[in-house]
Design an enzyme around this catalytic site. Sequence first.
Site, PDB file in Angstrom:
ATOM      1  N   THR A 474       0.630  -1.045   0.157  1.00 17.29           N
ATOM      2  CA  THR A 474       0.116   0.033  -0.416  1.00 17.29           C
ATOM      3  C   THR A 474       1.439   1.031  -0.205  1.00 17.29           C
ATOM      4  O   THR A 474       0.631   2.522  -0.440  1.00 17.29           O
ATOM      5  CB  THR A 474      -1.118   0.457   1.342  1.00 17.29           C
ATOM      6  OG1 THR A 474      -0.153  -0.386   2.777  1.00 17.29           O
ATOM      7  CG2 THR A 474      -1.896  -1.676   1.362  1.00 17.29           C
ATOM      8  N   ILE A 592      -4.960  13.991   2.636  1.00 16.88           N
ATOM      9  CA  ILE A 592      -3.736  12.618   1.650  1.00 16.88           C
ATOM     10  C   ILE A 592      -2.709  13.193   2.750  1.00 16.88           C
ATOM     11  O   ILE A 592      -1.558  14.026   2.034  1.00 16.88           O
ATOM     12  CB  ILE A 592      -4.358  13.059   0.622  1.00 16.88           C
ATOM     13  CG1 ILE A 592      -5.421  12.823   0.288  1.00 16.88           C
ATOM     14  CG2 ILE A 592      -2.908  12.107  -0.618  1.00 16.88           C
ATOM     15  CD1 ILE A 592      -6.118  11.034   0.121  1.00 16.88           C
ATOM     16  N   GLY A 666      -8.705   6.499   6.389  1.00 19.88           N
ATOM     17  CA  GLY A 666      -7.675   5.527   5.723  1.00 19.88           C
ATOM     18  C   GLY A 666      -8.780   5.515   4.437  1.00 19.88           C
ATOM     19  O   GLY A 666      -9.723   6.258   3.622  1.00 19.88           O
ATOM     20  N   GLU A 669     -10.300   0.830   0.735  1.00 21.32           N
ATOM     21  CA  GLU A 669     -11.304   0.668   0.709  1.00 21.32           C
ATOM     22  C   GLU A 669     -11.992   1.359   0.015  1.00 21.32           C
ATOM     23  O   GLU A 669     -12.581   0.484  -1.488  1.00 21.32           O
ATOM     24  CB  GLU A 669     -11.919  -0.677   1.751  1.00 21.32           C
ATOM     25  CG  GLU A 669     -10.985  -1.650   1.844  1.00 21.32           C
ATOM     26  CD  GLU A 669     -11.019  -2.067   3.422  1.00 21.32           C
ATOM     27  OE1 GLU A 669     -10.618  -1.420   4.343  1.00 21.32           O
ATOM     28  OE2 GLU A 669     -11.326  -3.185   3.416  1.00 21.32           O
TER      29      GLU A 669
HETATM   30 MO1  MOS Z   1      -9.396  -5.589   4.229  1.00 23.56          MO
HETATM   31  S1  MOS Z   1     -11.051  -6.378   3.012  1.00 23.56           S
HETATM   32  O1  MOS Z   1     -10.399  -4.957   5.239  1.00 23.56           O
HETATM   33  O2  MOS Z   1      -8.221  -6.526   5.110  1.00 23.56           O
END
Ligand code: MOS
Length: 702
Positions: A474, A592, A666, A669
């Site tokens: 990430t 960010i 975050g 997702e």
């Molecule tokens: Mo992610 S599905 O919260 O590891």
Amino acid sequence: MIARPIETRAVGAHHDRVDGPLKVTGHARYAVEHGPDEGVSEHLTAWLVGAPVAKGRVLRVDATQALATAGVVSVVDHESARRLDDTGEQGDGELAILQDDRIHYRGQIVAIVLAESAEAAREGARLVHVQVEAGDHVADLDSEEAELYAPEEVNAGHETDWSDGDVDAARAGATVVVEGDYSIPYEHNNPLEPHAATAHWDGEVLTMWDSTQAVHAVASTLAPMLGLEVEQVRVRAPYVGGGFGSKGLPHSPEVAAALAAMAVPGRWVRLAVTRQQMFAMTGYRSQSRSRIRLAAEPDGRLLAIEHDAVAPSAAVKEFVEQTATISRMMYAAPARRTTHRAAALDINVSSWMRAPGEMPGTFATEVAMDELAVACDVDPIDLRLRNEPATDPETGNPWNDRRLVECLEQGAERFGWSGRSPEPRTTTDGDWLVGTGVAAATYPTLWMPGNGARIESRTGGRYAVGIGAVDIGTGARTVLQQIAADALDVPVSAIDLAIGDTSLPAATVAGGSSGTGSWGTAIVQTAQQFRADHGPEPAPGLHTQTTTESYPDMAGHALHSFGAVFAEVRVDRWTGEVRVSRLHGTYSVGRIVNPMTARSQLLGGLLMGLSAALHEEGVRDPRFGHVVTQDLATYHVAAHADVPPDLDARWLEESDTLSTPFGGRGIGEIAIVGTAAAIANAAWHATGVRVRDLPVTADAFL
Ligand code: MOS
């Protein structure tokens, strides 16, 4: 002491990935590239043998032929494996492998072959003859034997059912009612690096190099199962090739690696799950179905929202995605009802896959909102503006910073939404029918307590910063260095960051889009404590270690991020081929930390949403109970050729110090949320055909 907001300088600025050179030159070592001499020769390779039936008993694991194969050292089965201590506190049926003769799903680990080479291990596994007594299994949600039940709670501790107001009365008084059934197929996390571990047992300490999103969770799960103190399990994950949630919780191959190492004390054991085995052993997104009913005034203002979600769950371990929770908070309505039901099937264990709950939930609700816009003859963006809740409908709490309207408006401006025809099938480009669609997105700000950090001053004004967080690709390693630099008021280059090791202070999972916020807060708090302890110009060798339990301003607010996704879709009028030609996301996610790594995360999320929209479909054969599309030839994921020429992610300039001391939330997702709905809505606009079942494929348009 509680962390206070910090001045940001490095945070918010571009910073190259600190591990970029190691990765592109192949020097970053992954889970199976470790060992005593970091070489290959002294390892044993473990190969997993899966159950050939979906339910029944193992009568005998006949290893005669396997053990006669050159290089095969040992075969571990349910009779020879070390006994586990009642599988730890949860009595986790997924992890309790090789303890008895019961088979709970096809592909469950029933034997481990250990050999001097990968080739011998694989050949040995082929020659292990597993004799079974097959029982009757149920592996199909539509089977008459699949009985729906209400779980005690759903994923992430959400309430199974939640209602507000009188839904039936509200619906009865409504002018417009839109109703539909929406479905998501089985979807499988396919990180580039398969699940893998290198393990070693010296009689006292189990050492594992693991491909995981959470080293401390692996240690704290395995230790009690193995009858060890947590200090006797050392887990390291310096580099991880993706996870998408599938490496967020330990799965059975990690137990297998430990059991294999304990069967051959002193030897290093290398275990890599094959791509095909990943479809049985390492978690996946459950199939799910949503029934949505929206009742509204003629102008589109919602009177009632109903969302009833149904999904299968593995009989051996319950996991139920929180698919309907999105409908508890997204839009204003005086009445709503949300429910979750599951059926326990004889199937492998589902788990986390990027945005569990929000991803399948928004596919259903955001397509339904598009249908409501059509039914009311209201622009889809206006419809959402008319249903903005002033406070969180579920809790009544004020929003931290709900800026969905700005995401929609700025996204529409950039995409060129104005002037769009409300009628479908009005634009063509040669043989292509062209349409546009929009969907909203949201993701909660999950902040995990119990993260710790350690900071030590070094010579030359440098600082060693340690935290057991994992960077699964990430950019966590880079952004945590930026946060530490600002918190200590030094340049990023003065930070020596160590992560991914249980010998470092405890860190929670790289999951739930919680890592940067939770770990970053721990680093800020530790830095502030360090400066309180030792002043701004400390002598070398001073150190401070703290653990965070809270961040001050979070309680009493509804903490969420928001976004708007716009898609342009082309459908071939003769073949039904579907292409996404434009895909834009605009997000409100707090400050960010690093525009480069953030953009990469958001574009990746959009593409994973596109992949779900058009390609991904795990097909389970109920006769045998397993997913038959168990490779990347039959389980399609979006490839380079599927990437839209106009793919873009932007964000609002903002800072949210209610959520973190550096103002960020975050972002892992949110970009998969809503994306499939935007694409399905655009496909409707192109063709006039409403697709309510993912993936959206050519046959729907022929
Ligand atoms: Mo992610 S599905 O919260 O590891």
